[in-house]
Every structure is written in C-alpha cells, then in structure tokens.
Design a protein around this motif. Structure first.
Motif, PDB file in Angstrom:
ATOM      1  N   PRO A   1       0.816  -1.112  -0.035  1.00 25.23           N
ATOM      2  CA  PRO A   1      -0.050   0.052   0.051  1.00 25.23           C
ATOM      3  C   PRO A   1       0.762   1.362  -0.195  1.00 25.23           C
ATOM      4  N   TYR A   2       0.537   2.319  -0.812  1.00 23.85           N
ATOM      5  CA  TYR A   2       1.270   3.575  -0.971  1.00 23.85           C
ATOM      6  C   TYR A   2       2.367   3.649  -1.457  1.00 23.85           C
ATOM      7  N   ILE A   3       2.878   2.435  -2.222  1.00 23.44           N
ATOM      8  CA  ILE A   3       4.305   2.251  -2.785  1.00 23.44           C
ATOM      9  C   ILE A   3       4.372   3.018  -3.897  1.00 23.44           C
ATOM     10  N   ARG A   4       5.461   3.985  -3.811  1.00 23.28           N
ATOM     11  CA  ARG A   4       5.898   4.798  -5.284  1.00 23.28           C
ATOM     12  C   ARG A   4       7.242   4.431  -5.559  1.00 23.28           C
TER      13      ARG A   4
ATOM     14  N   ALA B   1      14.916   8.022 -11.102  1.00 19.77           N
ATOM     15  CA  ALA B   1      15.860   8.455 -10.184  1.00 19.77           C
ATOM     16  C   ALA B   1      16.006   7.116  -9.136  1.00 19.77           C
ATOM     17  N   GLU B   2      15.462   6.308  -9.628  1.00 19.21           N
ATOM     18  CA  GLU B   2      15.714   4.835  -9.140  1.00 19.21           C
ATOM     19  C   GLU B   2      15.641   4.778  -7.840  1.00 19.21           C
ATOM     20  N   ARG B   3      14.335   5.176  -7.334  1.00 17.30           N
ATOM     21  CA  ARG B   3      13.919   5.449  -6.028  1.00 17.30           C
ATOM     22  C   ARG B   3      12.693   4.548  -5.715  1.00 17.30           C
ATOM     23  N   VAL B   4      12.490   3.942  -4.500  1.00 20.42           N
ATOM     24  CA  VAL B   4      11.220   3.439  -4.237  1.00 20.42           C
ATOM     25  C   VAL B   4      10.948   3.907  -2.632  1.00 20.42           C
ATOM     26  N   TRP B   5       9.658   4.184  -2.431  1.00 18.36           N
ATOM     27  CA  TRP B   5       9.180   4.657  -1.299  1.00 18.36           C
ATOM     28  C   TRP B   5       7.875   4.738  -0.879  1.00 18.36           C
ATOM     29  N   VAL B   6       7.458   4.703   0.286  1.00 19.16           N
ATOM     30  CA  VAL B   6       6.053   4.923   0.822  1.00 19.16           C
ATOM     31  C   VAL B   6       5.625   6.267   1.177  1.00 19.16           C
ATOM     32  N   GLU B   7       4.338   6.508   0.560  1.00 18.93           N
ATOM     33  CA  GLU B   7       3.865   7.832   0.757  1.00 18.93           C
ATOM     34  C   GLU B   7       2.276   7.870   0.812  1.00 18.93           C
TER      35      GLU B   7
ATOM     36  N   ASP C   1       9.487   6.103   4.204  1.00 15.42           N
ATOM     37  CA  ASP C   1       8.575   6.830   3.729  1.00 15.42           C
ATOM     38  C   ASP C   1       8.907   8.222   3.207  1.00 15.42           C
ATOM     39  N   GLU C   2       8.131   9.070   2.797  1.00 15.69           N
ATOM     40  CA  GLU C   2       8.471  10.326   1.932  1.00 15.69           C
ATOM     41  C   GLU C   2       9.707  11.210   2.827  1.00 15.69           C
TER      42      GLU C   2
ATOM     43  N   GLY D   1      11.994   9.896   4.524  1.00 17.75           N
ATOM     44  CA  GLY D   1      13.239   8.967   4.797  1.00 17.75           C
ATOM     45  C   GLY D   1      13.075   8.113   6.058  1.00 17.75           C
ATOM     46  N   LYS D   2      12.020   8.169   6.580  1.00 19.32           N
ATOM     47  CA  LYS D   2      12.056   7.284   7.893  1.00 19.32           C
ATOM     48  C   LYS D   2      11.755   5.815   7.709  1.00 19.32           C
ATOM     49  N   PRO D   3      12.490   4.999   8.078  1.00 14.85           N
ATOM     50  CA  PRO D   3      12.161   3.401   7.710  1.00 14.85           C
ATOM     51  C   PRO D   3      10.688   3.213   8.133  1.00 14.85           C
ATOM     52  N   VAL D   4       9.877   2.418   7.490  1.00 18.08           N
ATOM     53  CA  VAL D   4       8.667   2.051   7.797  1.00 18.08           C
ATOM     54  C   VAL D   4       8.507   1.084   8.740  1.00 18.08           C
TER      55      VAL D   4
END
Length: 338
Positions: A58-61, A66-72, A133-134, A136-139
C-alpha cells in the motif's frame, strides 16, 4: 526436515552481475547441486533488495528515472483492500519486471524434476528498515506499515514456493537479512530484539507452512542465538570472515543440529578478498573450520548437515570474479568429499 542430499552440497545466495537471465540460470544450473534463481539488480533498480519485493505494498511509489522506491500516504484508503486480500493463505505474484531471473529460472527448469531448488526473499527486518517513507523514515517505525510489510512478504513467499515446487521435490527459501549485522547499533535504536525475533519467526513459519525449507542468511556478525530461536531450518553465514562469531554459540548450535538444522557455510569470499583467493587456500580454510566445530559438537552432524555457498551474493562482483567464485565452490566441495 531433510534435504536428502549428500553432505556439503552446493548452492548460492542470490544476486549475480550478469545481464542475461537465461544465461545466468543455465550457468547456475550447471554449477550448483541446488540451483537457485538469480537476482539481477544491474538490469534494473526494480530488482534491488527493496524494490524487488515492494510491488503490492500500500502507498508504494516508484521513480524509475531516479531509481527510488518509497511509501507515501496520499489520503486514499489502500489498507482495507490490502487486508481483504492478504489473508493467511494469500499468494501475491512476483512480476517478471521485478524478478526476471525467477521467471527465466522456472522456464528453464520446465517440467524437469530436481531433488531441490532454492529461492530467496528479502527478510522482514531488512525490508522494513530499508523501505522508507517520504520523509526518509524506515516504515519499520510505523507499527501498522511494519505489519503490512510482513504480510506482503509472506504472500510472496507462498507464491514463490508454489512456482518453484513445480521443478523440485524440495524447495528452499532463504530470508536475506544483511541488516542483522547492524541491529543494536546507534543507527537502529528502538529496534527491539523481541520484535526482531517475532518478525523473523513469522516469515520462517510462512515458508514452512507453505511446505518449504526455511533458511536465514546474514553475511556479517549477528545474534545467531536469536536466528536459531526463530526456528530456521538452515543458518547461512559468512564462514570466510566471520566463522569465529558463530563458533561461540556452541550450546545453541548443538540444539540446532539436534533438531536437524543445517549450516550453509559461506566459505568463498565475495568481497574484494576474492582477488587473492585460490582454490587450495579456501578448501584448507573450510577443512580447518569444520574440524574446529567437530571438536566441540557431534562430528557426524557437523559434516552431514552442511551446505557450501559463497559468503554472500555476487551482484557486486564482475562476471569474471563471479565465475571464479563458482569454480572455487566446486573445488571446495570436491575437497570436502575426499
């Protein structure tokens, strides 16, 4: 739990530097007793340790440029449909764009039956601490998202076991946990041992309930007693550089062997040390270390319940270095059979 394979059978950890999935799978199948599918992060950032398993979160981006993956979180309700889908027996597919090596491997195996094959997944601690997350904090530090990452990985474990079982009598799944070597450091204050053990045990149990053999791989120092308490069937460690850290756990290892556990000896270095490594020296090192354990633990178990692997994946090495690592693996096995 038994692999029914000769002592000191060989397998690998996962990552390779090759560009062509089919060629990589053929080389692996020709080299190792227990073939494994190759993780190929050089092909795409989507095959990195975090991104490879993040689809369906859920909420994955993803930002491929930019070769990035994060949750927002975006204000929508993506949690309810996830909970409705991700039941205790849910299967979530791993797409070919995320794991070209896995799909090439199953095509190569086809209807061929092998005694065992190996898969792998990023472990729950490494995944939850590596996915951010957006801000930079680990989920991991979001209790709800931490639990969701565990559920996600378990659904992908079940799907992977189903796919690999088509080609083998026994399926092995390693949980890759490189982050374990940093647990307890200032970077991960607030990560409690009890929660580490719970998350790891849940993933180990998911592998076992799916009918597969669970392994845990850490290529550095670790709290090996915790890993063994989590119920893993195979403990995979860097025997080249960190043997002494495991050898301290004599009582835990004795209990581990008694319940049928196997050690996967990562005796062939995958660091820069591979440049100076040679077959005889690595084989001699393996003999000395096995002999050391045999002086403190039942010799039959130490020798019978052993696999040989590289110390870690070879994705950071060159193709030539990887081929050298594979050659040394075969040589060490031959030496241990003498």
């Amino acid at each position: 739990m038994s692999l029914n394979l000769p002592p000191f059978s060989t397998t690998g950890i996962g990552s390779v530097p090759f560009a062509d999935p089919a060629d990589a799978c053929r080389l692996i199948a020709e080299t190792f007793d227990i073939a494994f599918w190759p993780q190929m992060a050089r092909r795409s950032h989507r095959e990195g340790m975090i991104a490879q398993w993040a689809e369906g979160m859920p909420y994955i981006r993803f930002d491929d440029a930019a070769e990035r993956v994060w949750v927002e979180r975006d204000g929508t309700d993506q949690l309810t449909p996830f909970y409705e889908f991700c039941t205790d027996d849910a299967r979530m597919a791993v797409t070919e764009s995320a794991a070209a090596g896995l799909h090439a491997f199953t095509r190569l195996m086809g209807a061929e039956r092998r005694p065992a094959v190996k898969g792998h997944v990023t472990g729950p601690l490494t995944f939850a601490l590596g996915l951010k997350d957006e801000q930079g904090k680990p989920v991991y530090f979001d209790e709800e998202l931490r639990e969701i990452t565990s559920m996600l990985l378990q659904a992908k474990i079940r799907w992977q076991v189903d796919r690999l079982r088509q080609s083998a009598d026994r399926v092995i799944i390693f949980l890759d946990e490189p982050i374990f070597s940093a647990i307890g450091s200032s970077s991960y204050l607030g990560v409690e041992d009890a929660e580490v053990e719970r998350l790891l045990a849940d993933s180990v149990a998911a592998v076992q309930r799916a009918g597969a053999i669970a392994g845990v791989h850490c290529c550095g120092k670790s709290d090996w007693a915790l890993v063994m308490r989590a119920g893993t069937d195979i403990l995979s460690f860097d025997a080249f550089e960190y043997f002494e850290t495991l050898a301290l756990y004599t009582d835990d290892l004795r209990a581990f062997y008694e319940r049928g556990g196997l050690l996967a000896w990562g005796i062939v270095p995958t660091s820069d040390l591979i440049g100076d490594a040679d077959e005889k020296a690595v084989a001699d090192s393996m003999r000395r270390k096995v002999d050391h354990l045999c002086r403190h633990l039942p010799e039959e178990a130490v020798r019978r319940q052993s696999l040989i692997t590289p110390s870690c994946g070879t994705g950071s090495r060159t193709a030539a270095e990887t081929e050298k690592i594979f050659r040394i693996i075969r040589s060490v096995k031959a030496a241990m059979g003498q």
